[in-house]
Design a protein around this motif. Structure first.
Motif, PDB file in Angstrom:
ATOM      1  N   ILE A 105       0.844  -1.207   0.000  1.00 51.89           N
ATOM      2  CA  ILE A 105       0.000   0.000   0.000  1.00 51.89           C
ATOM      3  C   ILE A 105       0.873   1.248   0.000  1.00 51.89           C
ATOM      4  CG2 ILE A 105      -1.619   1.342   1.414  1.00 51.89           C
ATOM      5  CD1 ILE A 105      -2.879  -1.385   2.206  1.00 51.89           C
ATOM      6  N   TYR A 106       1.925   1.230   0.790  1.00 49.18           N
ATOM      7  CA  TYR A 106       2.843   2.372   0.828  1.00 49.18           C
ATOM      8  C   TYR A 106       3.457   2.617  -0.555  1.00 49.18           C
ATOM      9  CZ  TYR A 106       6.816   5.268   2.161  1.00 49.18           C
ATOM     10  OH  TYR A 106       7.740   6.268   2.245  1.00 49.18           O
ATOM     11  N   THR A 107       3.842   1.547  -1.247  1.00 48.97           N
ATOM     12  CA  THR A 107       4.414   1.675  -2.587  1.00 48.97           C
ATOM     13  C   THR A 107       3.369   2.127  -3.593  1.00 48.97           C
ATOM     14  OG1 THR A 107       6.009  -0.056  -2.084  1.00 48.97           O
ATOM     15  CG2 THR A 107       5.667   0.446  -4.406  1.00 48.97           C
ATOM     16  N   VAL A 108       2.158   1.586  -3.498  1.00 51.62           N
ATOM     17  CA  VAL A 108       1.092   1.925  -4.448  1.00 51.62           C
ATOM     18  C   VAL A 108       0.687   3.390  -4.315  1.00 51.62           C
ATOM     19  CG1 VAL A 108      -1.323   1.467  -5.028  1.00 51.62           C
ATOM     20  CG2 VAL A 108       0.245  -0.420  -4.674  1.00 51.62           C
ATOM     21  N   LEU A 109       0.683   3.900  -3.107  1.00 56.90           N
ATOM     22  CA  LEU A 109       0.305   5.304  -2.913  1.00 56.90           C
ATOM     23  C   LEU A 109       1.300   6.263  -3.559  1.00 56.90           C
ATOM     24  CD1 LEU A 109      -1.054   5.244   0.740  1.00 56.90           C
ATOM     25  CD2 LEU A 109      -2.352   5.398  -1.396  1.00 56.90           C
ATOM     26  N   LYS A 110       2.481   5.772  -3.886  1.00 58.01           N
ATOM     27  CA  LYS A 110       3.476   6.595  -4.589  1.00 58.01           C
ATOM     28  C   LYS A 110       3.213   6.667  -6.091  1.00 58.01           C
ATOM     29  CE  LYS A 110       7.299   5.605  -1.458  1.00 58.01           C
ATOM     30  NZ  LYS A 110       8.622   4.952  -1.372  1.00 58.01           N
ATOM     31  N   ILE A 111       2.343   5.794  -6.609  1.00 56.74           N
ATOM     32  CA  ILE A 111       2.027   5.797  -8.037  1.00 56.74           C
ATOM     33  C   ILE A 111       1.281   7.077  -8.366  1.00 56.74           C
ATOM     34  CG2 ILE A 111       0.739   4.621  -9.865  1.00 56.74           C
ATOM     35  CD1 ILE A 111       1.227   1.997  -8.395  1.00 56.74           C
ATOM     36  N   LYS A 112       1.699   7.723  -9.433  1.00 56.26           N
ATOM     37  CA  LYS A 112       1.160   9.043  -9.776  1.00 56.26           C
ATOM     38  C   LYS A 112      -0.275   8.988 -10.314  1.00 56.26           C
ATOM     39  CE  LYS A 112       5.115  11.414  -9.277  1.00 56.26           C
ATOM     40  NZ  LYS A 112       5.455  11.308  -7.896  1.00 56.26           N
ATOM     41  N   THR A 113      -0.570   7.999 -11.164  1.00 61.99           N
ATOM     42  CA  THR A 113      -1.886   7.970 -11.810  1.00 61.99           C
ATOM     43  C   THR A 113      -2.894   7.206 -10.958  1.00 61.99           C
ATOM     44  OG1 THR A 113      -1.430   5.929 -13.019  1.00 61.99           O
ATOM     45  CG2 THR A 113      -0.801   8.002 -14.093  1.00 61.99           C
ATOM     46  N   SER A 114      -4.119   7.673 -10.987  1.00 58.44           N
ATOM     47  CA  SER A 114      -5.168   6.989 -10.224  1.00 58.44           C
ATOM     48  C   SER A 114      -5.510   5.647 -10.865  1.00 58.44           C
ATOM     49  CB  SER A 114      -6.417   7.865 -10.121  1.00 58.44           C
ATOM     50  OG  SER A 114      -6.918   8.146 -11.402  1.00 58.44           O
ATOM     51  N   HIS A 115      -5.390   5.552 -12.195  1.00 59.72           N
ATOM     52  CA  HIS A 115      -5.662   4.284 -12.884  1.00 59.72           C
ATOM     53  C   HIS A 115      -4.656   3.219 -12.437  1.00 59.72           C
ATOM     54  CE1 HIS A 115      -6.892   1.453 -15.927  1.00 59.72           C
ATOM     55  NE2 HIS A 115      -5.633   1.355 -16.331  1.00 59.72           N
ATOM     56  N   GLY A 116      -3.386   3.585 -12.321  1.00 59.06           N
ATOM     57  CA  GLY A 116      -2.360   2.641 -11.871  1.00 59.06           C
ATOM     58  C   GLY A 116      -2.592   2.192 -10.441  1.00 59.06           C
ATOM     59  N   ARG A 117      -2.978   3.127  -9.592  1.00 60.15           N
ATOM     60  CA  ARG A 117      -3.273   2.772  -8.192  1.00 60.15           C
ATOM     61  C   ARG A 117      -4.474   1.847  -8.117  1.00 60.15           C
ATOM     62  NH1 ARG A 117      -1.959   8.391  -6.784  1.00 60.15           N
ATOM     63  NH2 ARG A 117      -4.117   8.853  -7.252  1.00 60.15           N
ATOM     64  N   TRP A 118      -5.530   2.169  -8.861  1.00 60.40           N
ATOM     65  CA  TRP A 118      -6.744   1.346  -8.836  1.00 60.40           C
ATOM     66  C   TRP A 118      -6.459  -0.060  -9.335  1.00 60.40           C
ATOM     67  CZ3 TRP A 118      -9.587  -1.303 -12.459  1.00 60.40           C
ATOM     68  CH2 TRP A 118     -10.820  -1.783 -12.018  1.00 60.40           C
ATOM     69  N   LYS A 119      -5.698  -0.173 -10.428  1.00 63.62           N
ATOM     70  CA  LYS A 119      -5.396  -1.487 -10.998  1.00 63.62           C
ATOM     71  C   LYS A 119      -4.604  -2.341 -10.011  1.00 63.62           C
ATOM     72  CE  LYS A 119      -3.618  -3.586 -15.189  1.00 63.62           C
ATOM     73  NZ  LYS A 119      -2.978  -3.369 -16.463  1.00 63.62           N
ATOM     74  N   THR A 120      -3.645  -1.733  -9.339  1.00 66.41           N
ATOM     75  CA  THR A 120      -2.839  -2.471  -8.372  1.00 66.41           C
ATOM     76  C   THR A 120      -3.672  -2.865  -7.154  1.00 66.41           C
ATOM     77  OG1 THR A 120      -0.942  -1.176  -9.093  1.00 66.41           O
ATOM     78  CG2 THR A 120      -0.695  -2.425  -7.073  1.00 66.41           C
ATOM     79  N   PHE A 121      -4.461  -1.946  -6.630  1.00 66.94           N
ATOM     80  CA  PHE A 121      -5.307  -2.265  -5.482  1.00 66.94           C
ATOM     81  C   PHE A 121      -6.329  -3.348  -5.822  1.00 66.94           C
ATOM     82  CE2 PHE A 121      -4.421   2.001  -3.406  1.00 66.94           C
ATOM     83  CZ  PHE A 121      -3.697   1.440  -2.369  1.00 66.94           C
ATOM     84  N   SER A 122      -6.897  -3.294  -7.007  1.00 64.28           N
ATOM     85  CA  SER A 122      -7.906  -4.295  -7.370  1.00 64.28           C
ATOM     86  C   SER A 122      -7.285  -5.675  -7.535  1.00 64.28           C
ATOM     87  CB  SER A 122      -8.645  -3.884  -8.639  1.00 64.28           C
ATOM     88  OG  SER A 122      -7.787  -3.917  -9.753  1.00 64.28           O
ATOM     89  N   SER A 123      -6.039  -5.745  -7.987  1.00 67.23           N
ATOM     90  CA  SER A 123      -5.404  -7.057  -8.122  1.00 67.23           C
ATOM     91  C   SER A 123      -5.043  -7.638  -6.759  1.00 67.23           C
ATOM     92  CB  SER A 123      -4.169  -6.981  -9.019  1.00 67.23           C
ATOM     93  OG  SER A 123      -3.156  -6.261  -8.385  1.00 67.23           O
ATOM     94  N   CYS A 124      -4.770  -6.790  -5.787  1.00 66.38           N
ATOM     95  CA  CYS A 124      -4.409  -7.267  -4.441  1.00 66.38           C
ATOM     96  C   CYS A 124      -5.638  -7.542  -3.578  1.00 66.38           C
ATOM     97  CB  CYS A 124      -3.529  -6.239  -3.739  1.00 66.38           C
ATOM     98  SG  CYS A 124      -1.917  -6.056  -4.476  1.00 66.38           S
ATOM     99  N   SER A 125      -6.746  -6.908  -3.885  1.00 72.15           N
ATOM    100  CA  SER A 125      -7.926  -7.030  -3.025  1.00 72.15           C
ATOM    101  C   SER A 125      -8.476  -8.454  -2.972  1.00 72.15           C
ATOM    102  CB  SER A 125      -9.012  -6.061  -3.476  1.00 72.15           C
ATOM    103  OG  SER A 125      -9.452  -6.382  -4.774  1.00 72.15           O
ATOM    104  N   SER A 126      -8.398  -9.187  -4.084  1.00 74.14           N
ATOM    105  CA  SER A 126      -8.906 -10.561  -4.078  1.00 74.14           C
ATOM    106  C   SER A 126      -8.106 -11.434  -3.125  1.00 74.14           C
ATOM    107  CB  SER A 126      -8.890 -11.145  -5.489  1.00 74.14           C
ATOM    108  OG  SER A 126      -7.585 -11.067  -6.029  1.00 74.14           O
ATOM    109  N   HIS A 127      -6.807 -11.293  -3.148  1.00 74.02           N
ATOM    110  CA  HIS A 127      -5.970 -12.102  -2.258  1.00 74.02           C
ATOM    111  C   HIS A 127      -6.199 -11.741  -0.796  1.00 74.02           C
ATOM    112  CE1 HIS A 127      -2.020 -13.121  -0.273  1.00 74.02           C
ATOM    113  NE2 HIS A 127      -2.462 -14.281  -0.686  1.00 74.02           N
ATOM    114  N   ILE A 128      -6.246 -10.483  -0.502  1.00 73.67           N
ATOM    115  CA  ILE A 128      -6.406 -10.072   0.897  1.00 73.67           C
ATOM    116  C   ILE A 128      -7.790 -10.456   1.431  1.00 73.67           C
ATOM    117  CG2 ILE A 128      -7.219  -7.694   0.624  1.00 73.67           C
ATOM    118  CD1 ILE A 128      -4.472  -8.723   3.002  1.00 73.67           C
ATOM    119  N   THR A 129      -8.800 -10.470   0.563  1.00 71.71           N
ATOM    120  CA  THR A 129     -10.147 -10.906   0.971  1.00 71.71           C
ATOM    121  C   THR A 129     -10.133 -12.368   1.403  1.00 71.71           C
ATOM    122  OG1 THR A 129     -11.145  -9.350  -0.568  1.00 71.71           O
ATOM    123  CG2 THR A 129     -12.533 -11.162   0.201  1.00 71.71           C
ATOM    124  N   ILE A 130      -9.512 -13.214   0.613  1.00 76.43           N
ATOM    125  CA  ILE A 130      -9.437 -14.643   0.938  1.00 76.43           C
ATOM    126  C   ILE A 130      -8.600 -14.864   2.191  1.00 76.43           C
ATOM    127  CG2 ILE A 130      -8.648 -16.887   0.099  1.00 76.43           C
ATOM    128  CD1 ILE A 130     -11.224 -15.825  -1.217  1.00 76.43           C
TER     129      ILE A 130
END
Length: 190
Positions: A105-130
């Motif tokens: 999350i700390y690394t993702v928040l450094k990403i400049k574009t909101s699309h890049g942040r959203w894509k990274t968060f959405s790919s991690c959300s499935s794993h963290i949910t399980i």
């Protein structure tokens, strides 16, 4: 899997060097070894339990905690082992996984574009949910003392997590999303 995602997100250019075959074996071996030692220890402890002639287990499956309730043996050492086991096999791995996600999350928040942040968060959300569902239900199952709650948590652990796991990961697959959209469009046309 959390280390794999951590390396892929935080060090994308060095991913193939970090996640070599040797490192993957180095990660997998301790987990397999600890699981084998844990299973062997629990099997030995349960093997030494004494039961009356008729024991009705009021649970969704024949779980260790249900066996302890049905036993006529002194189970204080086994209960202590389960408590220590829940911490070692539940809290420590889930703590390490959540620590890796804090770094992600700390690394993702450094990403400049909101699309890049959203894509990274959405790919991690499935794993963290399980992870939350699995470790949460397992730890609640072994750390609570209510028979009614045990039934609910064992149901979640045995049915909900295995059903949701492939579902969550398949919904991340773009081909499946396209197929579902095509299927809903053709049904709407009929």
């Amino acid at each position: 899997m959390a280390i794999d995602r951590y390396a892929a997100i935080c060090f994308p250019l060095h991913y193939t060097q970090i996640m070599s075959k040797q490192f993957c074996v180095l990660l997998a071996f301790p987990a397999w070894f600890m699981a084998s030692v844990n299973a062997s220890s629990l099997t030995y402890l349960v093997h030494n339990l004494l039961f009356s002639d008729l024991v009705e287990i009021k649970n969704f499956f024949c779980d260790l905690k249900a066996l302890i309730i049905g036993s006529i043996s002194d189970t204080t050492s086994l209960k202590t082992f389960i408590l220590v086991d829940a911490v070692l096999m539940g809290a420590i791995p889930s703590g390490l996984i959540f620590t890796s996600y804090v770094c992600i999350i700390y690394t993702v928040l450094k990403i400049k574009t909101s699309h890049g942040r959203w894509k990274t968060f959405s790919s991690c959300s499935s794993h963290i949910t399980i992870v939350v569902l699995y470790f949460g239900s397992a730890m609640c199952l072994y750390l609570t003392n209510s028979a009614k709650q045990d039934l609910v948590f064992s149901m979640m652990l045995v049915t909900l997590v295995p059903i949701l796991n492939p579902l969550v990961y398949s919904l991340r697959n773009k081909d499946i999303i396209r197929a579902v959209k095509r299927h809903t469009k053709t049904r709407c046309l009929l």
